[in-house]
Design a protein around this motif. Structure first.
Motif, PDB file in Angstrom:
ATOM      1  N   LYS A 239     -69.129  -2.116 -57.612  1.00 23.81           N
ATOM      2  CA  LYS A 239     -68.030  -3.078 -57.454  1.00 23.81           C
ATOM      3  C   LYS A 239     -66.803  -2.632 -58.243  1.00 23.81           C
ATOM      4  O   LYS A 239     -65.677  -2.655 -57.734  1.00 23.81           O
ATOM      5  CB  LYS A 239     -68.481  -4.464 -57.916  1.00 23.81           C
ATOM      6  N   GLN A 240     -67.017  -2.225 -59.483  1.00 21.81           N
ATOM      7  CA  GLN A 240     -65.904  -1.797 -60.333  1.00 21.81           C
ATOM      8  C   GLN A 240     -65.170  -0.600 -59.725  1.00 21.81           C
ATOM      9  O   GLN A 240     -63.934  -0.555 -59.673  1.00 21.81           O
ATOM     10  CB  GLN A 240     -66.427  -1.433 -61.729  1.00 21.81           C
ATOM     11  N   THR A 241     -65.928   0.380 -59.243  1.00 20.95           N
ATOM     12  CA  THR A 241     -65.323   1.574 -58.664  1.00 20.95           C
ATOM     13  C   THR A 241     -64.528   1.240 -57.406  1.00 20.95           C
ATOM     14  O   THR A 241     -63.380   1.686 -57.239  1.00 20.95           O
ATOM     15  CB  THR A 241     -66.416   2.611 -58.331  1.00 20.95           C
ATOM     16  N   MET A 242     -65.125   0.456 -56.526  1.00 18.64           N
ATOM     17  CA  MET A 242     -64.444   0.125 -55.274  1.00 18.64           C
ATOM     18  C   MET A 242     -63.214  -0.744 -55.509  1.00 18.64           C
ATOM     19  O   MET A 242     -62.186  -0.572 -54.848  1.00 18.64           O
ATOM     20  CB  MET A 242     -65.412  -0.575 -54.316  1.00 18.64           C
ATOM     21  N   GLU A 243     -63.303  -1.670 -56.448  1.00 18.92           N
ATOM     22  CA  GLU A 243     -62.156  -2.533 -56.731  1.00 18.92           C
ATOM     23  C   GLU A 243     -61.003  -1.749 -57.341  1.00 18.92           C
ATOM     24  O   GLU A 243     -59.839  -1.906 -56.921  1.00 18.92           O
ATOM     25  CB  GLU A 243     -62.571  -3.667 -57.675  1.00 18.92           C
ATOM     26  N   MET A 244     -61.287  -0.899 -58.313  1.00 18.68           N
ATOM     27  CA  MET A 244     -60.216  -0.202 -59.017  1.00 18.68           C
ATOM     28  C   MET A 244     -59.627   0.938 -58.175  1.00 18.68           C
ATOM     29  O   MET A 244     -58.403   1.066 -58.067  1.00 18.68           O
ATOM     30  CB  MET A 244     -60.733   0.340 -60.349  1.00 18.68           C
ATOM     31  N   VAL A 245     -60.485   1.750 -57.564  1.00 22.95           N
ATOM     32  CA  VAL A 245     -59.981   2.831 -56.713  1.00 22.95           C
ATOM     33  C   VAL A 245     -59.290   2.243 -55.484  1.00 22.95           C
ATOM     34  O   VAL A 245     -58.234   2.720 -55.060  1.00 22.95           O
ATOM     35  CB  VAL A 245     -61.122   3.783 -56.302  1.00 22.95           C
ATOM     36  N   GLY A 246     -59.870   1.176 -54.935  1.00 18.34           N
ATOM     37  CA  GLY A 246     -59.243   0.514 -53.801  1.00 18.34           C
ATOM     38  C   GLY A 246     -57.876  -0.048 -54.155  1.00 18.34           C
ATOM     39  O   GLY A 246     -56.923   0.054 -53.371  1.00 18.34           O
ATOM     40  N   SER A 247     -57.764  -0.644 -55.342  1.00 15.86           N
ATOM     41  CA  SER A 247     -56.470  -1.187 -55.780  1.00 15.86           C
ATOM     42  C   SER A 247     -55.450  -0.075 -55.995  1.00 15.86           C
ATOM     43  O   SER A 247     -54.262  -0.231 -55.670  1.00 15.86           O
ATOM     44  CB  SER A 247     -56.648  -1.986 -57.076  1.00 15.86           C
ATOM     45  N   ALA A 248     -55.914   1.059 -56.542  1.00 16.56           N
ATOM     46  CA  ALA A 248     -55.008   2.184 -56.770  1.00 16.56           C
ATOM     47  C   ALA A 248     -54.461   2.722 -55.449  1.00 16.56           C
ATOM     48  O   ALA A 248     -53.273   3.069 -55.342  1.00 16.56           O
ATOM     49  CB  ALA A 248     -55.734   3.290 -57.535  1.00 16.56           C
ATOM     50  N   LEU A 249     -55.310   2.803 -54.436  1.00 21.64           N
ATOM     51  CA  LEU A 249     -54.861   3.270 -53.117  1.00 21.64           C
ATOM     52  C   LEU A 249     -54.009   2.221 -52.420  1.00 21.64           C
ATOM     53  O   LEU A 249     -53.011   2.548 -51.757  1.00 21.64           O
ATOM     54  CB  LEU A 249     -56.072   3.622 -52.256  1.00 21.64           C
ATOM     55  N   TYR A 250     -54.398   0.961 -52.575  1.00 24.73           N
ATOM     56  CA  TYR A 250     -53.669  -0.132 -51.917  1.00 24.73           C
ATOM     57  C   TYR A 250     -52.237  -0.228 -52.438  1.00 24.73           C
ATOM     58  O   TYR A 250     -51.324  -0.646 -51.711  1.00 24.73           O
ATOM     59  CB  TYR A 250     -54.406  -1.446 -52.162  1.00 24.73           C
ATOM     60  N   ALA A 251     -52.029   0.156 -53.687  1.00 28.01           N
ATOM     61  CA  ALA A 251     -50.683   0.083 -54.275  1.00 28.01           C
ATOM     62  C   ALA A 251     -49.726   1.087 -53.635  1.00 28.01           C
ATOM     63  O   ALA A 251     -48.504   0.913 -53.707  1.00 28.01           O
ATOM     64  CB  ALA A 251     -50.756   0.324 -55.781  1.00 28.01           C
ATOM     65  N   LEU A 252     -50.270   2.130 -53.008  1.00 21.04           N
ATOM     66  CA  LEU A 252     -49.446   3.143 -52.356  1.00 21.04           C
ATOM     67  C   LEU A 252     -49.242   2.752 -50.894  1.00 21.04           C
ATOM     68  O   LEU A 252     -50.217   2.653 -50.149  1.00 21.04           O
ATOM     69  CB  LEU A 252     -50.115   4.515 -52.447  1.00 21.04           C
ATOM     70  N   PRO A 253     -48.025   2.510 -50.454  1.00 22.16           N
ATOM     71  CA  PRO A 253     -47.785   2.043 -49.077  1.00 22.16           C
ATOM     72  C   PRO A 253     -48.417   2.933 -48.014  1.00 22.16           C
ATOM     73  O   PRO A 253     -48.906   2.439 -46.996  1.00 22.16           O
ATOM     74  CB  PRO A 253     -46.254   2.032 -48.970  1.00 22.16           C
ATOM     75  N   TRP A 254     -48.432   4.257 -48.221  1.00 23.00           N
ATOM     76  CA  TRP A 254     -48.974   5.173 -47.222  1.00 23.00           C
ATOM     77  C   TRP A 254     -50.505   5.275 -47.277  1.00 23.00           C
ATOM     78  O   TRP A 254     -51.105   5.886 -46.395  1.00 23.00           O
ATOM     79  CB  TRP A 254     -48.346   6.560 -47.372  1.00 23.00           C
ATOM     80  N   LEU A 255     -51.127   4.688 -48.313  1.00 23.15           N
ATOM     81  CA  LEU A 255     -52.603   4.676 -48.408  1.00 23.15           C
ATOM     82  C   LEU A 255     -53.130   3.237 -48.493  1.00 23.15           C
ATOM     83  O   LEU A 255     -54.226   3.005 -48.987  1.00 23.15           O
ATOM     84  CB  LEU A 255     -53.064   5.477 -49.632  1.00 23.15           C
ATOM     85  N   ARG A 256     -52.345   2.286 -48.009  1.00 25.84           N
ATOM     86  CA  ARG A 256     -52.713   0.878 -48.100  1.00 25.84           C
ATOM     87  C   ARG A 256     -54.029   0.591 -47.369  1.00 25.84           C
ATOM     88  O   ARG A 256     -54.886  -0.131 -47.901  1.00 25.84           O
ATOM     89  CB  ARG A 256     -51.602   0.009 -47.522  1.00 25.84           C
ATOM     90  N   TYR A 257     -54.204   1.163 -46.180  1.00 25.03           N
ATOM     91  CA  TYR A 257     -55.367   0.784 -45.383  1.00 25.03           C
ATOM     92  C   TYR A 257     -56.674   1.418 -45.864  1.00 25.03           C
ATOM     93  O   TYR A 257     -57.717   0.755 -45.828  1.00 25.03           O
ATOM     94  CB  TYR A 257     -55.094   1.085 -43.904  1.00 25.03           C
ATOM     95  N   PRO A 258     -56.678   2.677 -46.340  1.00 23.61           N
ATOM     96  CA  PRO A 258     -57.895   3.152 -47.030  1.00 23.61           C
ATOM     97  C   PRO A 258     -58.231   2.293 -48.258  1.00 23.61           C
ATOM     98  O   PRO A 258     -59.403   2.018 -48.534  1.00 23.61           O
ATOM     99  CB  PRO A 258     -57.540   4.585 -47.429  1.00 23.61           C
ATOM    100  N   GLY A 259     -57.193   1.864 -48.983  1.00 25.51           N
ATOM    101  CA  GLY A 259     -57.422   0.975 -50.128  1.00 25.51           C
ATOM    102  C   GLY A 259     -57.975  -0.360 -49.692  1.00 25.51           C
ATOM    103  O   GLY A 259     -58.880  -0.920 -50.343  1.00 25.51           O
ATOM    104  N   LEU A 260     -57.452  -0.884 -48.579  1.00 27.08           N
ATOM    105  CA  LEU A 260     -57.955  -2.155 -48.043  1.00 27.08           C
ATOM    106  C   LEU A 260     -59.416  -2.036 -47.641  1.00 27.08           C
ATOM    107  O   LEU A 260     -60.203  -2.976 -47.841  1.00 27.08           O
ATOM    108  CB  LEU A 260     -57.114  -2.574 -46.837  1.00 27.08           C
ATOM    109  N   LEU A 261     -59.799  -0.881 -47.101  1.00 23.86           N
ATOM    110  CA  LEU A 261     -61.195  -0.660 -46.729  1.00 23.86           C
ATOM    111  C   LEU A 261     -62.107  -0.741 -47.952  1.00 23.86           C
ATOM    112  O   LEU A 261     -63.156  -1.409 -47.923  1.00 23.86           O
ATOM    113  CB  LEU A 261     -61.340   0.711 -46.053  1.00 23.86           C
TER     114      LEU A 261
END
Length: 402
Positions: A239-261
């Protein structure tokens, strides 16, 4: 009535989540553990090879430092500095890993220092069975069991709470960036589910910490309360890994959807984490175990240990002389949730089913006196041994059986 009506729905959700844990998270954790084991080895070698590690460089210091980064993170989000935000989130995630490495380093250091000292002079807490008051000719302060317990568990508590204190404000800010993007509803649902789940988890953590018993709960050997394919610590890591890495990717407009996944994949884990924290487990003990005298510290400690193993503690008082006194003594103990007067001398499976009891706990060697053999066969009775471990009656120390 509402809970009963919704129970079938929750059962279906739990079954789906369990399949997700077994076929997605369990394989993921195999790669996750290999990577973090290598990272742990590298970080630990750096600490061991350092000439001198500052005494202020502790796990709590790292926790406070990474949590304080929420202020610059929110500022950078408002300025739309997406790349620095993403890098900061990754750095905070690394800090969460590093504080565990540092905590284990200092624990090992303390063990080494204690080993060098005379064992007779080693300081033990008032909750230790070997504790004795040594007269020094002047008044001396001795910490209570509750204080000792809170001191020992503070690091884990503040680490978990600070994780949420950092990431939840980031998710709240992310909500303002959704309009104008695709998959808006999925983004709203995912972020709100995570916000509510982590807020609930933090609330449970606060309640558990400030209402904890004065002694640590016994470790359970030879029996796993959970039948899940993934243990609680594994769920927390994923959970920690997916939440933090996902948030880091989501913050980047061009990687928003991988982060959302990744954030979407974390939602079932957040749900399961909260569910396990609030899962009910009812423990039953005989009111006469450890003497049954509420004024005796051994009786109090036994009841606190029993309460720490579950969400509810029931004390049974067998119908003999002085029943009223024993019932009131049990009722006066803060660790006890419910008392059953005129309980049977030996409890059976029907008794446990009638009163919603999951497990019976007793002192070592007393299982045969308070429970029928059918509970032994069902592995529903645990014995608390002198080493502080609770084991099913058919399990001795280690993996040996009676």
């Amino acid at each position: 009535m509402t809970h009963s009506a919704l129970q079938p729905l929750f059962d279906i959700i739990d079954a789906i989540v369990e399949l997700y844990l077994q076929f997605v998270i369990k394989p993921f954790l195999e790669f996750h553990d290999v990577f973090y084991a290598s990272l742990n080895k590298f970080c630990r070698s750096q600490l061991d090879n350092a000439k001198k590690v500052p005494v202020w460089f502790t796990a709590n210091f790292i926790t406070y430092l990474r949590t304080a980064l929420i202020i610059p993170t929110l500022c950078m989000l408002s300025w739309r500095w997406w790349v620095p935000v993403s890098l900061t989130i990754i750095f905070v995630d690394f800090g969460d890993f590093l504080d565990g490495v540092v905590a284990r380093y200092w624990v090992d250091k303390k063990k080494e220092e204690k080993a060098k000292k005379d064992e007779a002079k080693a300081k033990v807490g008032s909750d230790d069975d070997s504790f004795e008051v040594v007269s020094i000719g002047r008044p001396q302060k001795i910490a209570s069991w509750s204080s000792n317990c809170r001191d020992k568990s503070y690091g884990g508590f503040v680490d978990a709470v600070c994780d949420k204190a950092y990431v939840v404000p980031c998710w709240i800010f992310f909500l303002s960036t959704i309009p104008g993007t695709r998959l808006r509803m999925l983004q709203y649902v995912t972020l709100w589910c995570l916000i509510l789940a982590e807020a609930a988890s933090g609330t449970v953590r606060f309640r558990a910490y400030f209402t904890a018993q004065g002694v640590q709960a016994p470790r359970v050997v030879g029996l796993d309360f959970s039948t899940s394919a993934v243990k609680a610590d594994g769920i927390g890591k994923a959970k920690q890994t997916m939440e933090m890495v996902g948030s880091a990717l989501y913050a980047l407009p061009w990687l928003r959807y991988p982060g959302l996944l990744l954030l979407s994949l974390a939602v079932p884990l957040a749900y399961e984490s909260v569910r396990r924290k609030i899962k009910k487990r009812v423990i039953y003990i005989d009111g006469a175990d450890q003497g049954g005298n509420v004024a005796c510290h051994k009786t109090l400690k036994f009841r606190m240990q029993a309460r720490g193993m579950g969400s509810k503690l029931i004390v049974g008082v067998v119908g003999k002389e002085k029943t009223t006194d024993m019932v009131l003594n049990a009722c006066a103990c803060s660790a006890v949730d419910e008392v059953i007067a005129e309980a049977p001398e030996k409890v059976d499976l029907d008794f446990l089913t009638t009163h919603g009891i999951d497990y019976v706990l007793c002192s070592a060697g007393k299982a045969k006196d308070i429970a029928h053999d059918e509970l032994v066969a069902e592995r529903r009775i645990l014995q608390l041994h002198e080493d502080g471990a609770a084991r099913p009656i058919d399990v001795k120390s280690g993996a040996k059986t009676e």
